[in-house]
Design a protein around this motif. Structure first.
Motif, mmCIF file in Angstrom:
data_model
loop_
_atom_site.group_PDB
_atom_site.id
_atom_site.type_symbol
_atom_site.label_atom_id
_atom_site.label_comp_id
_atom_site.label_asym_id
_atom_site.label_seq_id
_atom_site.Cartn_x
_atom_site.Cartn_y
_atom_site.Cartn_z
ATOM 1 N N THR A 18 0.843 -1.195 0.000
ATOM 2 C CA THR A 18 0.000 0.000 0.000
ATOM 3 C C THR A 18 0.887 1.257 0.000
ATOM 4 O OG1 THR A 18 -1.556 -1.263 1.365
ATOM 5 C CG2 THR A 18 -1.876 1.118 1.305
ATOM 6 N N PRO A 19 0.460 2.348 -0.664
ATOM 7 C CA PRO A 19 1.226 3.580 -0.576
ATOM 8 C C PRO A 19 1.529 3.952 0.882
ATOM 9 C CG PRO A 19 -0.460 3.821 -2.245
ATOM 10 C CD PRO A 19 -0.687 2.480 -1.585
ATOM 11 N N GLY A 20 2.777 4.322 1.141
ATOM 12 C CA GLY A 20 3.191 4.707 2.486
ATOM 13 C C GLY A 20 3.821 3.583 3.288
ATOM 14 N N THR A 21 3.814 2.379 2.777
ATOM 15 C CA THR A 21 4.401 1.264 3.544
ATOM 16 C C THR A 21 5.930 1.264 3.501
ATOM 17 O OG1 THR A 21 4.002 -0.183 1.638
ATOM 18 C CG2 THR A 21 2.419 -0.316 3.459
ATOM 19 N N GLY A 22 6.526 2.046 2.584
ATOM 20 C CA GLY A 22 7.986 2.157 2.574
ATOM 21 C C GLY A 22 8.662 1.549 1.353
ATOM 22 N N LYS A 23 7.912 1.353 0.280
ATOM 23 C CA LYS A 23 8.472 0.707 -0.917
ATOM 24 C C LYS A 23 9.662 1.454 -1.502
ATOM 25 C CE LYS A 23 4.621 1.032 -3.141
ATOM 26 N NZ LYS A 23 3.815 1.654 -2.074
ATOM 27 N N THR A 24 9.493 2.775 -1.683
ATOM 28 C CA THR A 24 10.537 3.525 -2.378
ATOM 29 C C THR A 24 11.805 3.625 -1.527
ATOM 30 O OG1 THR A 24 8.888 4.711 -3.677
ATOM 31 C CG2 THR A 24 11.068 5.735 -3.498
ATOM 32 N N THR A 25 11.624 3.869 -0.239
ATOM 33 C CA THR A 25 12.772 3.960 0.660
ATOM 34 C C THR A 25 13.503 2.623 0.716
ATOM 35 O OG1 THR A 25 11.335 5.395 1.985
ATOM 36 C CG2 THR A 25 13.437 4.790 2.941
ATOM 37 N N ARG A 112 2.124 8.616 8.134
ATOM 38 C CA ARG A 112 2.914 8.780 6.897
ATOM 39 C C ARG A 112 2.093 9.427 5.788
ATOM 40 N NH1 ARG A 112 5.819 2.882 6.600
ATOM 41 N NH2 ARG A 112 7.042 3.058 8.519
ATOM 42 N N ARG A 116 2.343 13.200 4.029
ATOM 43 C CA ARG A 116 2.449 13.295 2.571
ATOM 44 C C ARG A 116 1.368 14.184 1.973
ATOM 45 N NH1 ARG A 116 3.162 7.585 -0.518
ATOM 46 N NH2 ARG A 116 5.322 7.740 0.088
ATOM 47 N N SER A 153 6.944 -3.183 7.974
ATOM 48 C CA SER A 153 7.748 -2.011 7.626
ATOM 49 C C SER A 153 7.293 -0.808 8.450
ATOM 50 C CB SER A 153 7.633 -1.732 6.124
ATOM 51 O OG SER A 153 8.398 -0.616 5.746
ATOM 52 N N ASN A 154 7.309 -1.007 9.774
ATOM 53 C CA ASN A 154 6.861 0.060 10.678
ATOM 54 C C ASN A 154 8.000 0.925 11.191
ATOM 55 O OD1 ASN A 154 3.985 -0.572 10.867
ATOM 56 N ND2 ASN A 154 4.689 -2.474 11.795
ATOM 57 N N THR A 155 9.160 0.314 11.340
ATOM 58 C CA THR A 155 10.277 1.023 11.981
ATOM 59 C C THR A 155 11.525 0.950 11.093
ATOM 60 O OG1 THR A 155 11.074 -0.982 13.053
ATOM 61 C CG2 THR A 155 9.415 0.310 14.252
ATOM 62 N N VAL A 156 12.475 1.796 11.447
ATOM 63 C CA VAL A 156 13.753 1.780 10.730
ATOM 64 C C VAL A 156 14.423 0.407 10.899
ATOM 65 C CG1 VAL A 156 16.070 2.803 10.673
ATOM 66 C CG2 VAL A 156 14.070 4.267 10.863
ATOM 67 N N MET A 159 13.019 -1.938 8.473
ATOM 68 C CA MET A 159 13.550 -1.695 7.130
ATOM 69 C C MET A 159 14.962 -2.264 6.986
ATOM 70 S SD MET A 159 13.205 1.609 4.815
ATOM 71 C CE MET A 159 13.854 2.772 5.961
HETATM 72 P P1 ADP Z 1 5.946 4.126 -0.479
HETATM 73 O O1 ADP Z 1 6.968 4.213 -1.575
HETATM 74 O O2 ADP Z 1 5.533 2.716 -0.169
HETATM 75 O O3 ADP Z 1 4.756 4.996 -0.702
HETATM 76 P P2 ADP Z 1 7.961 5.551 1.075
HETATM 77 O O4 ADP Z 1 9.188 4.727 0.922
HETATM 78 O O5 ADP Z 1 7.853 6.787 0.243
HETATM 79 O O6 ADP Z 1 6.643 4.646 0.877
HETATM 80 O O7 ADP Z 1 7.832 5.894 2.617
HETATM 81 C C1 ADP Z 1 6.831 6.793 3.121
HETATM 82 C C2 ADP Z 1 7.397 7.528 4.332
HETATM 83 O O8 ADP Z 1 7.582 6.621 5.408
HETATM 84 C C3 ADP Z 1 8.772 8.159 4.091
HETATM 85 O O9 ADP Z 1 8.819 9.367 4.801
HETATM 86 C C4 ADP Z 1 9.746 7.161 4.668
HETATM 87 O O10 ADP Z 1 10.907 7.771 5.126
HETATM 88 C C5 ADP Z 1 8.945 6.558 5.813
HETATM 89 N N1 ADP Z 1 9.253 5.135 6.011
HETATM 90 C C6 ADP Z 1 9.120 4.169 5.092
HETATM 91 N N2 ADP Z 1 9.427 2.963 5.597
HETATM 92 C C7 ADP Z 1 9.749 3.174 6.891
HETATM 93 C C8 ADP Z 1 10.140 2.309 7.963
HETATM 94 N N3 ADP Z 1 10.260 0.979 7.792
HETATM 95 N N4 ADP Z 1 10.404 2.871 9.155
HETATM 96 C C9 ADP Z 1 10.283 4.204 9.334
HETATM 97 N N5 ADP Z 1 9.908 5.068 8.369
HETATM 98 C C10 ADP Z 1 9.642 4.569 7.156
#
Ligand code: ADP
Ligand code: MN
Length: 178
Positions: A18-25, A112, A116, A153-156, A159
């Protein structure tokens, strides 16, 4: 055509959720750590105009799946790609060796998506999709069970653990595909 392209010298990995789950990061970290190519599909959709139209109500694009697949095929055919997208059913099954579905808790996702600047409607829609496990189910319906992995993918720390897990998986893939 066979499902797995045995000619790939490196695996292709799909990072979905889902958007915001951290895919791009997460995808960027994996690509950097393993010297793979990060393909942000949303960016390709926009730059190559792989959409039929824009849905104003949902602030999203109606994809032109065929065009998107045609654009991406040459990018992924040699392997070594980390593909980052919030949906996964339109990609050919044979493209991927590993599918990671990122999951996040409701409160985490709320924060998140708020940060955004998503509209309330879009935020609610995505939170409901996450609660209903829409992307996870889509992944399980679209790819072989054994290649689909759901991870938190809740915390650093989550990740970092996910990146490490993919590192180990790629190392094993290389050993098995010399
Ligand atoms: P997506 O690409 O799935 O929409 P993003 O990678 O853009 O998600 O992440 C959305 C926000 O959440 C960003 O600000 C990112 O830094 C933060 N974030 C993503 N994954 C984590 C994580 N596992 N722990 C903490 N922050 C995260
Ligand atoms: Mn993203």
């Amino acid at each position: 055509a066979s499902l797995t392209a045995k000619t790939r010298s490196l695996p292709n990995i799909l990072i979905t959720g889902t958007p915001g789950t951290g895919k791009t990061t997460t995808s960027a970290d994996i690509a950097e750590a393993l010297n793979l190519k990060h393909l942000n599909v949303g960016d390709i959709v926009k730059s190559e105009k792989c959409y039929e139209s824009r849905d104003e109500e949902f602030d999203s694009y109606i994809l032109d799946d065929d065009k998107l697949i045609d654009e991406m095929e040459p990018m992924v055919e040699d392997g070594g790609c980390v593909v980052d997208f919030h949906s996964c059913e339109m990609f050919p099954e044979r493209w991927f060796d590993l599918v990671l579905v990122l999951r996040a808790n409701t409160e985490v996702l709320f924060d998140r998506l708020t940060e955004r600047n998503y509209s309330e409607k879009k935020r609610e829609e995505n939170m409901t999709a996450e609660i209903m496990q829409v992307v996870a189910e889509e992944a399980r319906e679209s790819y072989a069970e054994e290649i689909v992995h759901e991870v938190q993918s809740n915390t650093v720390e989550d990740m970092e653990g996910n990146v490490e897990r993919v590192k180990q998986w790629v190392a094993a893939w290389k050993q098995n595909n010399p």
